[in-house]
Design an enzyme around this catalytic site. Sequence first.
Site, mmCIF file in Angstrom:
data_model
loop_
_atom_site.group_PDB
_atom_site.id
_atom_site.type_symbol
_atom_site.label_atom_id
_atom_site.label_comp_id
_atom_site.label_asym_id
_atom_site.label_seq_id
_atom_site.Cartn_x
_atom_site.Cartn_y
_atom_site.Cartn_z
ATOM 1 N N ASP A 110 0.816 -1.216 0.000
ATOM 2 C CA ASP A 110 0.000 0.000 0.000
ATOM 3 C C ASP A 110 0.848 1.265 0.000
ATOM 4 O O ASP A 110 2.067 1.214 0.149
ATOM 5 C CB ASP A 110 -0.967 -0.013 1.195
ATOM 6 C CG ASP A 110 -0.285 -0.432 2.507
ATOM 7 O OD1 ASP A 110 0.954 -0.421 2.565
ATOM 8 O OD2 ASP A 110 -0.994 -0.757 3.469
ATOM 9 N N HIS B 283 -7.353 -4.686 10.019
ATOM 10 C CA HIS B 283 -7.065 -4.451 8.599
ATOM 11 C C HIS B 283 -5.737 -5.073 8.186
ATOM 12 O O HIS B 283 -4.811 -5.189 8.976
ATOM 13 C CB HIS B 283 -7.162 -2.967 8.226
ATOM 14 C CG HIS B 283 -6.068 -2.071 8.698
ATOM 15 N ND1 HIS B 283 -6.278 -1.007 9.540
ATOM 16 C CD2 HIS B 283 -4.748 -2.041 8.407
ATOM 17 C CE1 HIS B 283 -5.146 -0.370 9.754
ATOM 18 N NE2 HIS B 283 -4.184 -0.979 9.084
ATOM 19 N N GLU C 5 -9.645 -1.751 5.153
ATOM 20 C CA GLU C 5 -10.340 -1.471 6.403
ATOM 21 C C GLU C 5 -11.560 -2.386 6.557
ATOM 22 O O GLU C 5 -12.015 -2.985 5.583
ATOM 23 C CB GLU C 5 -10.783 0.002 6.408
ATOM 24 C CG GLU C 5 -9.636 0.998 6.386
ATOM 25 C CD GLU C 5 -8.911 1.126 7.728
ATOM 26 O OE1 GLU C 5 -8.891 0.156 8.508
ATOM 27 O OE2 GLU C 5 -8.358 2.209 7.986
ATOM 28 N N ASP D 84 -7.865 -2.767 14.111
ATOM 29 C CA ASP D 84 -9.223 -3.137 13.702
ATOM 30 C C ASP D 84 -9.234 -4.363 12.776
ATOM 31 O O ASP D 84 -10.245 -4.673 12.170
ATOM 32 C CB ASP D 84 -9.912 -1.950 13.011
ATOM 33 C CG ASP D 84 -9.119 -1.438 11.811
ATOM 34 O OD1 ASP D 84 -8.107 -2.065 11.433
ATOM 35 O OD2 ASP D 84 -9.518 -0.397 11.245
HETATM 36 C C1 GLP Z 1 -0.711 0.333 8.657
HETATM 37 C C2 GLP Z 1 -0.304 -0.434 7.379
HETATM 38 C C3 GLP Z 1 -0.498 -1.910 7.558
HETATM 39 C C4 GLP Z 1 0.054 -2.304 8.912
HETATM 40 C C5 GLP Z 1 -0.820 -1.735 10.003
HETATM 41 C C6 GLP Z 1 -0.242 -1.926 11.391
HETATM 42 O O1 GLP Z 1 -1.766 1.184 8.538
HETATM 43 N N1 GLP Z 1 -0.956 -0.012 6.194
HETATM 44 O O2 GLP Z 1 0.144 -2.615 6.496
HETATM 45 O O3 GLP Z 1 0.053 -3.694 9.051
HETATM 46 O O4 GLP Z 1 -1.166 -0.401 9.757
HETATM 47 O O5 GLP Z 1 0.793 -1.029 11.647
HETATM 48 P P1 GLP Z 1 1.849 -1.230 12.814
HETATM 49 O O6 GLP Z 1 2.708 -2.360 12.418
HETATM 50 O O7 GLP Z 1 2.594 0.074 12.856
HETATM 51 O O8 GLP Z 1 1.071 -1.493 14.046
#
Ligand code: GLP
Length: 256
Positions: free
Chosen positions: A63, A134, A139, A132
């Site tokens: 992404d 995702h 989402e 959440d």
């Molecule tokens: C972000 C990314 C995801 C990631 C998630 C968790 O928004 N787009 O790919 O897995 O949120 O992030 P973190 O690893 O900082 O908790």
Amino acid sequence: MEIIIQPTPQAATDVAARIIARLLREKPDAVLGLATGSTPLLLYRTLIAMDLDWSRVTTFNLDEYIGLPREHPQSYHSFMWENLFQHVNIAKDRVHIPDGNAKDIPRSCNEYEERIREAGGIDLQVLGIGTDGHIGFNEPTSSLASRTRIKTLTRQTCKDNARFFGSEQAVPKHVITMGIGTIMEARQNLLLAFGTNKARAVAEAVEGPITSINPASILQMHPVVKVCLDEPAASNLQRADYFRWVYENKPEWQTL
Ligand code: GLP
């Protein structure tokens, strides 16, 4: 789903890094799907230290934020070059990250899918998980068959990611993300999660019903998924003891 519970984030990361290292040794031209966020940072550091050969590896990131200049320190382009690519011998033209500044976003999303297909599909997709549930930026209520496309972030994700931008208002609200259908086509998925703030999302994804309310729960339908957790991230799992038992009693040929 294979649930691997380790005492620390580093121990869980070491298992994930060994899985990736084995793939790159067996298939030097492997296609990797990569993730951003704080969770895979340790993984990238660990892989860099393993001194693997990335010269024939192709990567596709999950992404990217829409509208952030590539050079912005919080763009996923910057993140990937800073935390992984500049430290390994990867060929620049084998790196793919969605273009958050494309003039025609739907078209660039279709082209991204096309490039994944041309590369022969993703061998192994690295995933984190949002609080959440995702995956990528899919989402809750994302179509479980979705492809790479534009998404609007939830308020919760903007709040979660505010720590990288200084304030919630500074977090871009729109993103491009591989779809859930895209992720499900990877030959193998490797999800990492650390900390108690992920415990609920992890338990719902692993032990709850398959539902778009927790997009990661679709991974229950994927034949090859490994979930590497530290103890706090595993703390809501009803069957944690069984998962530990399975890992401790793996047949020799299956050890990771
Ligand atoms: C972000 C990314 C995801 C990631 C998630 C968790 O928004 N787009 O790919 O897995 O949120 O992030 P973190 O690893 O900082 O908790």
